[in-house]
Design an enzyme around this catalytic site. Structure first.
Site, PDB file in Angstrom:
ATOM      1  N   ARG A 254       0.867  -1.185   0.000  1.00 54.21           N
ATOM      2  CA  ARG A 254       0.000   0.000   0.000  1.00 54.21           C
ATOM      3  C   ARG A 254       0.902   1.233   0.000  1.00 54.21           C
ATOM      4  NH1 ARG A 254      -3.538  -2.700  -1.495  1.00 54.21           N
ATOM      5  NH2 ARG A 254      -5.629  -2.998  -0.629  1.00 54.21           N
ATOM      6  N   GLU A 283      -2.703   7.848  -3.967  1.00 60.15           N
ATOM      7  CA  GLU A 283      -3.396   7.187  -5.053  1.00 60.15           C
ATOM      8  C   GLU A 283      -4.815   7.730  -5.217  1.00 60.15           C
ATOM      9  OE1 GLU A 283      -2.159   3.129  -4.716  1.00 60.15           O
ATOM     10  OE2 GLU A 283      -3.796   2.507  -6.030  1.00 60.15           O
ATOM     11  N   HIS A 307      -1.188   0.072  -9.741  1.00 59.95           N
ATOM     12  CA  HIS A 307      -1.867  -0.838  -8.818  1.00 59.95           C
ATOM     13  C   HIS A 307      -2.422  -2.058  -9.569  1.00 59.95           C
ATOM     14  CE1 HIS A 307      -3.831  -0.773  -4.573  1.00 59.95           C
ATOM     15  NE2 HIS A 307      -3.577  -2.014  -4.955  1.00 59.95           N
TER      16      HIS A 307
HETATM   17  C1  GLV Z   1      -4.891  -5.079  -3.832  1.00 59.73           C
HETATM   18  O1  GLV Z   1      -4.157  -4.192  -3.587  1.00 59.73           O
HETATM   19  C2  GLV Z   1      -5.578  -5.842  -2.844  1.00 59.73           C
HETATM   20  O2  GLV Z   1      -5.543  -5.520  -1.642  1.00 59.73           O
HETATM   21  O3  GLV Z   1      -6.252  -6.816  -3.238  1.00 59.73           O
END
Ligand code: GLV
Length: 341
Positions: A254, A283, A307
């Site tokens: 993250r 983000e 992402h």
């Molecule tokens: C993606 O970042 C997830 O948490 O699935």
């Protein structure tokens, strides 16, 4: 007939499962992050909500949904977009979608980024497309090898393990790791996690170290912790300064786990060799508004992906099915498999 609201079009497997149950399923029709007003309207009266990781599910959303809401089945592994306390207060179940497919996809993406950084793949592609290749040269775009290097894994959950597995089996890497607790099973019996059957400390050399030692020793630092108040800016100025100038940072976890301003400054000072980021602090913006002249995209030794670490057809279908299974279980009065506490 139970009502389910899905905040964005997802692969069809799970939608079909929900429709086969004769639930009334509605999906936000536009291919965009659902605007807040549409989210608040869409949840009204539903029994189950299937949000994606960009939707902030807080007390206001729960209030707008109404007392009948039973489950929020997040279409992600992470649940940092959901106010878990508010859900607990209202006895609303929260699930995530952590099937085996997503673990492998994210581990593969992590490796793709590691290899791309080491072999300067993105730079080399740009160079070639720009017509700069005028014949083989002994010094063109020299990178670094991954084989035999030290990989520092921060957060040894299932994804961290899957990365370690690839690193050891495929690239003869040394593993050092850091987590809240030491994992003796991982160190002694790698096979317990699906690694090679003959695994073990000697063969794999996995060592638990504190974070500072990991940062000082690793050639590649890969982040696999969840985003919690305690992991915010886990990697900041002090931590980046500990890394070797030849080392690379990879973040597929993250964004806010890395203090991006500190990262930009470390890159500017050449304190580290480069970074690959699949997630960003602010983000979907690539750079936070930090009133600074530095931008991630201006560095050739930075690789950015939007992402997409779990973005494979197989994984996104599997996540769809997992979220649907969780909803079906909850609406049928059973305990869903992927309850988040
Ligand atoms: C993606 O970042 C997830 O948490 O699935």
């Amino acid at each position: 007939m139970p009502k389910v609201f899905i905040t964005r079009q997802i692969p069809d497997q799970g939608i079909k499962m929900l429709k086969d149950k004769k639930y009334s399923v509605s999906v936000y029709p536009k291919d965009e992050i659902i605007p807040r007003a549409a989210l608040l309207k869409g949840v009204k009266g539903v029994d189950a909500l299937l949000p994606i990781l960009t939707d902030h599910i807080d007390a206001e959303v729960l209030e707008a949904a109404g007392a009948q809401l039973k489950i929020i089945a997040n279409y992600a592994i992470g649940t940092d977009n959901i106010d878990l306390q508010a859900c607990q207060k209202r006895k609303i179940l929260v699930t995530n979608a952590p099937g085996p497919e997503i673990v492998q996809s994210v581990a593969e993406h992590t490796f793709a980024l590691m290899l791309a950084l080491a072999h300067r793949i993105v730079e080399a592609d740009k160079f070639t497309r720009a017509g700069k290749y005028r014949g083989w040269g002994p010094q063109i775009l020299l990178g670094t090898d991954v084989y035999g290097k030290t990989l520092g894994i921060v957060g040894l959950g299932r994804i961290g393990f899957a990365v370690a597995d690839r690193a050891v089996k495929g690239f003869g890497m040394q593993i050092i790791y850091h987590d809240k607790e030491r994992d003796l099973k991982f160190e002694r019996d790698f096979s317990a996690y699906g690694g090679s059957a003959s695994g073990g400390e000697k063969q794999y050399g996995a060592r638990f170290v504190d974070l500072s030692t990991l940062l000082k020793q690793a050639d590649f630092v890969s982040l696999h912790v969840p985003f919690l108040p305690s992991t915010r800016h886990l990697i900041s100025t002090r931590e980046l300064a500990l890394m070797k100038p030849t080392a690379f940072l990879i973040n597929t976890a993250r964004g806010p786990i890395v203090d991006e301003k500190a990262l930009l400054q470390a890159l500017e000072k050449k304190q580290i060799a480069g970074a690959a980021l699949d997630v960003f602090e602010c983000e979907p913006s690539i750079d936070c508004d930090i009133s600074d002249h530095l931008e991630l995209k201006s560095f050739d030794n930075v690789i950015l992906t939007p992402h997409t670490a779990s973005a494979t057809v197989e994984t996104r279908q599997a996540m769809s099915a997992t979220a649907a299974q969780n909803i079906i279980a909850a609406l049928e009065g059973e305990t869903p498999s992927n309850l988040v506490k």
